[in-house]
Design a protein around this motif. Structure first.
Motif, PDB file in Angstrom:
ATOM      1  N   SER A 154      -3.527  12.370   9.962  1.00 40.06           N
ATOM      2  CA  SER A 154      -2.150  12.664  10.371  1.00 40.06           C
ATOM      3  C   SER A 154      -1.925  12.296  11.831  1.00 40.06           C
ATOM      4  CB  SER A 154      -1.847  14.148  10.150  1.00 40.06           C
ATOM      5  OG  SER A 154      -1.989  14.493   8.788  1.00 40.06           O
ATOM      6  N   GLU A 155      -2.896  12.611  12.674  1.00 39.26           N
ATOM      7  CA  GLU A 155      -2.782  12.293  14.096  1.00 39.26           C
ATOM      8  C   GLU A 155      -2.741  10.774  14.312  1.00 39.26           C
ATOM      9  OE1 GLU A 155      -2.520  12.878  18.196  1.00 39.26           O
ATOM     10  OE2 GLU A 155      -2.274  14.282  16.544  1.00 39.26           O
ATOM     11  N   ASN A 156      -3.593  10.048  13.587  1.00 38.01           N
ATOM     12  CA  ASN A 156      -3.614   8.585  13.724  1.00 38.01           C
ATOM     13  C   ASN A 156      -2.296   7.958  13.289  1.00 38.01           C
ATOM     14  OD1 ASN A 156      -6.210   8.676  14.665  1.00 38.01           O
ATOM     15  ND2 ASN A 156      -7.165   8.078  12.736  1.00 38.01           N
ATOM     16  N   ALA A 157      -1.693   8.518  12.258  1.00 36.59           N
ATOM     17  CA  ALA A 157      -0.426   7.973  11.771  1.00 36.59           C
ATOM     18  C   ALA A 157       0.663   8.047  12.834  1.00 36.59           C
ATOM     19  CB  ALA A 157       0.013   8.715  10.512  1.00 36.59           C
ATOM     20  N   LEU A 158       0.544   9.005  13.760  1.00 35.58           N
ATOM     21  CA  LEU A 158       1.563   9.188  14.798  1.00 35.58           C
ATOM     22  C   LEU A 158       1.220   8.469  16.092  1.00 35.58           C
ATOM     23  CD1 LEU A 158       2.292  13.001  14.304  1.00 35.58           C
ATOM     24  CD2 LEU A 158       3.683  11.083  13.509  1.00 35.58           C
ATOM     25  N   THR A 159      -0.057   8.265  16.368  1.00 39.11           N
ATOM     26  CA  THR A 159      -0.427   7.775  17.693  1.00 39.11           C
ATOM     27  C   THR A 159      -1.250   6.488  17.709  1.00 39.11           C
ATOM     28  OG1 THR A 159      -2.443   9.149  17.694  1.00 39.11           O
ATOM     29  CG2 THR A 159      -0.431  10.145  18.563  1.00 39.11           C
ATOM     30  N   ALA A 160      -1.910   6.144  16.623  1.00 44.84           N
ATOM     31  CA  ALA A 160      -2.852   5.019  16.648  1.00 44.84           C
ATOM     32  C   ALA A 160      -2.237   3.732  16.093  1.00 44.84           C
ATOM     33  CB  ALA A 160      -4.111   5.384  15.857  1.00 44.84           C
ATOM     34  N   ASP A 161      -2.911   2.616  16.327  1.00 40.74           N
ATOM     35  CA  ASP A 161      -2.540   1.319  15.749  1.00 40.74           C
ATOM     36  C   ASP A 161      -3.167   1.243  14.364  1.00 40.74           C
ATOM     37  OD1 ASP A 161      -1.405   0.804  18.212  1.00 40.74           O
ATOM     38  OD2 ASP A 161      -3.131  -0.299  18.969  1.00 40.74           O
ATOM     39  N   VAL A 162      -2.346   1.247  13.324  1.00 40.96           N
ATOM     40  CA  VAL A 162      -2.858   1.352  11.960  1.00 40.96           C
ATOM     41  C   VAL A 162      -2.139   0.376  11.032  1.00 40.96           C
ATOM     42  CG1 VAL A 162      -3.515   3.771  12.229  1.00 40.96           C
ATOM     43  CG2 VAL A 162      -1.217   3.201  11.428  1.00 40.96           C
ATOM     44  N   GLU A 163      -2.706   0.228   9.864  1.00 39.36           N
ATOM     45  CA  GLU A 163      -2.075  -0.555   8.806  1.00 39.36           C
ATOM     46  C   GLU A 163      -2.391   0.082   7.473  1.00 39.36           C
ATOM     47  OE1 GLU A 163      -3.927  -4.347   9.479  1.00 39.36           O
ATOM     48  OE2 GLU A 163      -5.480  -3.968   7.984  1.00 39.36           O
ATOM     49  N   ASP A 164      -1.505  -0.093   6.507  1.00 40.83           N
ATOM     50  CA  ASP A 164      -1.770   0.418   5.167  1.00 40.83           C
ATOM     51  C   ASP A 164      -1.115  -0.485   4.141  1.00 40.83           C
ATOM     52  OD1 ASP A 164       0.807   1.213   5.928  1.00 40.83           O
ATOM     53  OD2 ASP A 164       0.804   2.860   4.498  1.00 40.83           O
ATOM     54  N   SER A 165      -1.603  -0.399   2.926  1.00 39.16           N
ATOM     55  CA  SER A 165      -1.049  -1.217   1.840  1.00 39.16           C
ATOM     56  C   SER A 165      -1.203  -0.489   0.521  1.00 39.16           C
ATOM     57  CB  SER A 165      -1.779  -2.565   1.758  1.00 39.16           C
ATOM     58  OG  SER A 165      -3.122  -2.389   1.348  1.00 39.16           O
ATOM     59  N   MET A 166      -0.293  -0.787  -0.407  1.00 37.75           N
ATOM     60  CA  MET A 166      -0.351  -0.211  -1.747  1.00 37.75           C
ATOM     61  C   MET A 166       0.195  -1.217  -2.742  1.00 37.75           C
ATOM     62  SD  MET A 166       1.166   3.366  -3.301  1.00 37.75           S
ATOM     63  CE  MET A 166       2.871   2.877  -3.137  1.00 37.75           C
ATOM     64  N   THR A 167      -0.499  -1.353  -3.857  1.00 36.07           N
ATOM     65  CA  THR A 167      -0.083  -2.248  -4.933  1.00 36.07           C
ATOM     66  C   THR A 167      -0.001  -1.454  -6.230  1.00 36.07           C
ATOM     67  OG1 THR A 167      -1.208  -4.124  -3.896  1.00 36.07           O
ATOM     68  CG2 THR A 167      -0.631  -4.344  -6.224  1.00 36.07           C
ATOM     69  N   LEU A 168       1.105  -1.615  -6.950  1.00 30.99           N
ATOM     70  CA  LEU A 168       1.279  -0.985  -8.261  1.00 30.99           C
ATOM     71  C   LEU A 168       1.716  -2.054  -9.260  1.00 30.99           C
ATOM     72  CD1 LEU A 168       3.077   2.374  -7.393  1.00 30.99           C
ATOM     73  CD2 LEU A 168       0.712   2.075  -8.149  1.00 30.99           C
ATOM     74  N   ILE A 169       0.975  -2.128 -10.369  1.00 30.15           N
ATOM     75  CA  ILE A 169       1.240  -3.136 -11.397  1.00 30.15           C
ATOM     76  C   ILE A 169       1.463  -2.437 -12.741  1.00 30.15           C
ATOM     77  CG2 ILE A 169       0.350  -5.164 -12.610  1.00 30.15           C
ATOM     78  CD1 ILE A 169       0.919  -5.669  -9.692  1.00 30.15           C
ATOM     79  N   LEU A 170       2.490  -2.859 -13.472  1.00 30.27           N
ATOM     80  CA  LEU A 170       2.778  -2.298 -14.791  1.00 30.27           C
ATOM     81  C   LEU A 170       1.730  -2.756 -15.797  1.00 30.27           C
ATOM     82  CD1 LEU A 170       4.733  -0.792 -16.741  1.00 30.27           C
ATOM     83  CD2 LEU A 170       5.878  -3.005 -17.076  1.00 30.27           C
ATOM     84  N   GLU A 171       1.131  -1.806 -16.499  1.00 28.27           N
ATOM     85  CA  GLU A 171       0.153  -2.117 -17.529  1.00 28.27           C
ATOM     86  C   GLU A 171       0.748  -1.988 -18.929  1.00 28.27           C
ATOM     87  OE1 GLU A 171      -2.817  -3.297 -17.109  1.00 28.27           O
ATOM     88  OE2 GLU A 171      -2.875  -3.139 -14.923  1.00 28.27           O
ATOM     89  N   ASP A 172       1.542  -0.930 -19.124  1.00 29.09           N
ATOM     90  CA  ASP A 172       2.073  -0.691 -20.467  1.00 29.09           C
ATOM     91  C   ASP A 172       3.250   0.270 -20.360  1.00 29.09           C
ATOM     92  OD1 ASP A 172       2.306  -0.815 -23.202  1.00 29.09           O
ATOM     93  OD2 ASP A 172       0.795   0.737 -23.585  1.00 29.09           O
TER      94      ASP A 172
END
Length: 626
Positions: A154-172
């Motif tokens: 939580s602290e890093n999300a507010l103060t640090a240099d960060v990156e994130d990614s999320m992938t969602l693919i339909l299966e059925d």
């Protein structure tokens, strides 16, 4: 023979003998002496000296009670014979000394026992208050913190240099039309470079395992950039630097539209610049909650007064399950009077309505709101911030007083039985009260409640609670059950909340949440469901593996299955994907391409761009049909 001995020579004397056979002295009758008599006689005879002496080398320390005389100074027998060797001193003096020492020891032991008993006495009220206050402690086990380091994330999300990614693919999907899009989905990637005040985001639309279109955004160096390469070759830009207000006013399209709205463009952008500068300097207006609560506690003493008003007495013991074992707990009856609750409510509301610093902070916020409204062409009814505050405070005060008056007529005393284990932990609470109808004195709502804290790795890991409210033939019951385990590696947790209404109308609904995680293999599962009248309304479940974890810093997890079920809507959808979060790994760069100044562009420029986008949309549509 008798155990009686001569007090002069120590010879044994028969029961009927009046004269000592050893020395010829008359036999003295035995008299019972009190401890006071013995001490007085000893002091008078000099056997014990109450005066302290200064000790020299090899002498007794100063202040010691001293026995007078030495063996060489002892008086001799009248017949010149030596005293018996086994005594080493006059028998009478030895007997008295033994009595004195024994009596003194008895007094010391009795005094110690009394002191220990007094120290061991517990104030029932303090025991109960401490048990409630220590339900959550600073040093308690926090599984999510130990396993993942959530506070650092939580602290890093507010103060640090960060990156994130999320992938969602339909299966059925249970709907055939949607299931035909299997392999389609979204991928979101964001980067935040707080050091250089830059950020970027990319949202990719995936169609059957193919990147169909990507929306890209960038902010840095006082410039905002946006692009969708598959729809337009242009990179749409806005210069947010100095002179922005002038550029907006001179914009061929935006300028006239804003002027017609009555917006003060120059004042508006000046306002935003000021707020941005305040935020960057750390002077942005924020409510100081810690200071507010400190003033509340110190200024009102409402909590302390509430505690003082509690009536607590010892009750019968009870046995409850804690940490998986049957535990004997002390019982206490607790009375929370209606008067103490009302005093607490009145004191608390009076503070928050009249705290000067809170008022000043709120006024500053209100002044900015009024200013922003006026800059955007709105109206504040011709009232200043102070006038608006006064009107608002009057309305709030009226509403609060109405609520307090209602509670004053409705509340009654709360009776509880509280159980505390030998470690001082709250184990259980059983309580009841009544709520009265101010408009009908005969109409009463009976309220019963109970709570069981069953412990685990922390006190509330396993717990149950229930509140039942009964009014005539209707009864509303709200129940909670919480279960969990944690051994340092394996974490499980379940929470279920149920609401049930029995009476003329019937309601039976609930919410459940469950989760498991194993740090050895990284396997996890999470689930949530909503039910109503015995039927499943919605359900979500997700399972996968945490492949990489650096506590508090980075995480990478596969989403093997994300299943969403919504009854009477889209049916059941199954997705898969992945998620990652961690330190910034690459530079945040401006978008490449031909720039298109949004503010400077005229009508013809926009028509050209719109035509380009239209043609590319048609081309993408043809790919979809293919």
């Amino acid at each position: 023979k008798s155990d009686m001995k001569c007090s002069v020579c120590g010879a044994e004397i028969g029961l009927d003998e009046k004269v000592c056979p050893g020395c010829g002295k008359p036999v003295e009758e035995k008299q019972e002496q009190t401890f006071g008599d013995v001490m007085a006689e000893a002091l008078e005879s000099g056997a014990i000296s109450g005066e302290p002496e200064t000790a020299g080398a090899g002498e007794e320390p100063s202040g010691a009670v001293r026995a007078e005389g030495t063996v060489s100074e002892l008086p001799t027998r009248e017949d010149g014979a030596a005293w018996p060797e086994e005594s080493g001193q006059p028998p009478k003096s030895g007997k008295k000394k033994g009595i004195i020492i024994g009596a003194a020891a008895a007094v010391v032991v009795a005094a110690g026992a009394l002191a220990f008993g007094l120290m061991g006495r517990e104030d029932p009220k303090e025991v109960v208050i401490q048990a409630f206050e220590n339900v959550y402690t600073e040093d308690q086990v926090m599984p999510l913190e130990e396993l993942f380091g959530v506070s650092q994330f939580s602290e890093n999300a507010l103060t640090a240099d960060v990156e994130d990614s999320m992938t969602l693919i339909l299966e059925d999907c249970s709907e055939p039309e949607v299931s035909a899009l299997a392999g389609s989905g979204l991928r979101v990637v964001s980067k935040t470079d707080k050091t250089n005040k830059k950020g970027s985001a990319d949202i990719a639309v995936i169609y059957k395992d193919m990147d169909l279109a990507t929306f890209s955004g960038y902010f840095g160096d006082d410039e905002l950039m946006m692009a969708v390469p598959q729809l337009s070759s242009k990179v749409f830009t806005i210069d947010l630097g100095e002179g922005l207000a002038e550029r907006v006013q001179n914009s061929p399209l935006a300028g006239p539209a804003l002027a017609a709205s009555g917006m003060d463009v120059e004042g508006l952008f000046t306002y935003f610049e000021e707020q941005l500068q305040l935020a960057e300097s750390g002077q942005a207006m924020t409510l100081d909650l810690d200071g507010l609560m400190t003033r509340y506690k110190e200024g009102t003493q409402a909590q302390e007064k509430f505690k003082e008003a509690l009536t607590v007495e010892k009750a019968e013991k009870g046995t409850f399950t804690m940490d998986g074992e049957e535990t004997a707990c002390k019982g206490y009856t607790v009375l929370v009077s209606k008067d103490s609750m009302m005093e607490f409510l009145r004191t608390t509301t009076d503070f928050f309505l009249n705290d000067k610093e809170l008022k000043d902070e709120f006024l500053k916020q209100l002044e900015q709101t009024v200013k922003l409204t006026e800059l955007m062409g709105g109206a504040s009814a011709g009232l200043s911030a102070s006038e608006l505050y006064a009107d608002g405070l009057e309305d709030v005060s009226e509403a609060v007083n109405t609520m307090i008056d209602f509670l004053d007529k409705s509340l009654t005393d709360v009776n509880m039985t509280v159980y505390v284990d030998k470690k001082g932990r709250l184990a259980a609470v059983d309580g009841s009260t009544r709520l009265l109808n101010p408009d009908d004195e005969e109409e009463t709502l009976l309220v019963d409640f109970n709570c069981r804290l069953q412990g685990g790795s922390y006190l509330t890991q396993n717990a149950t609670a229930e509140v039942a409210m009964k009014d005539g033939t209707d009864q509303l019951t709200v129940s909670l059950v919480k279960n969990g385990t944690y051994d340092g590696k394996q974490l499980t947790g379940d929470l279920a909340v149920n609401v049930k209404l029995d009476g003329d109308e019937k309601v039976d609904g609930g919410f459940t949440c469950t989760g498991t995680y194993n740090s050895d293999g990284g396997d996890y599962h999470m689930g949530m469901s909503l039910t109503g009248d015995g039927s499943l309304l919605a359900d979500l479940s997700m399972s996968g593996i945490v492949n990489q974890l650096e506590k508090g810093t980075s995480i990478q997890a596969d989403i093997d299955e994300l299943k969403i079920t919504v009854m009477d809507a889209m049916g059941q959808v199954t997705l898969s994907g992945d998620y990652s979060y961690g330190p910034l790994s690459s530079e945040v760069s401006a978008l490449d391409g031909e720039t298109f100044d949004i503010l400077a562009a005229g009508e013809e420029d926009w028509q050209s761009v719109i035509m380009e986008i239209y043609m590319n949309v048609m081309q993408l549509a043809s790919q979809l049909s293919y």
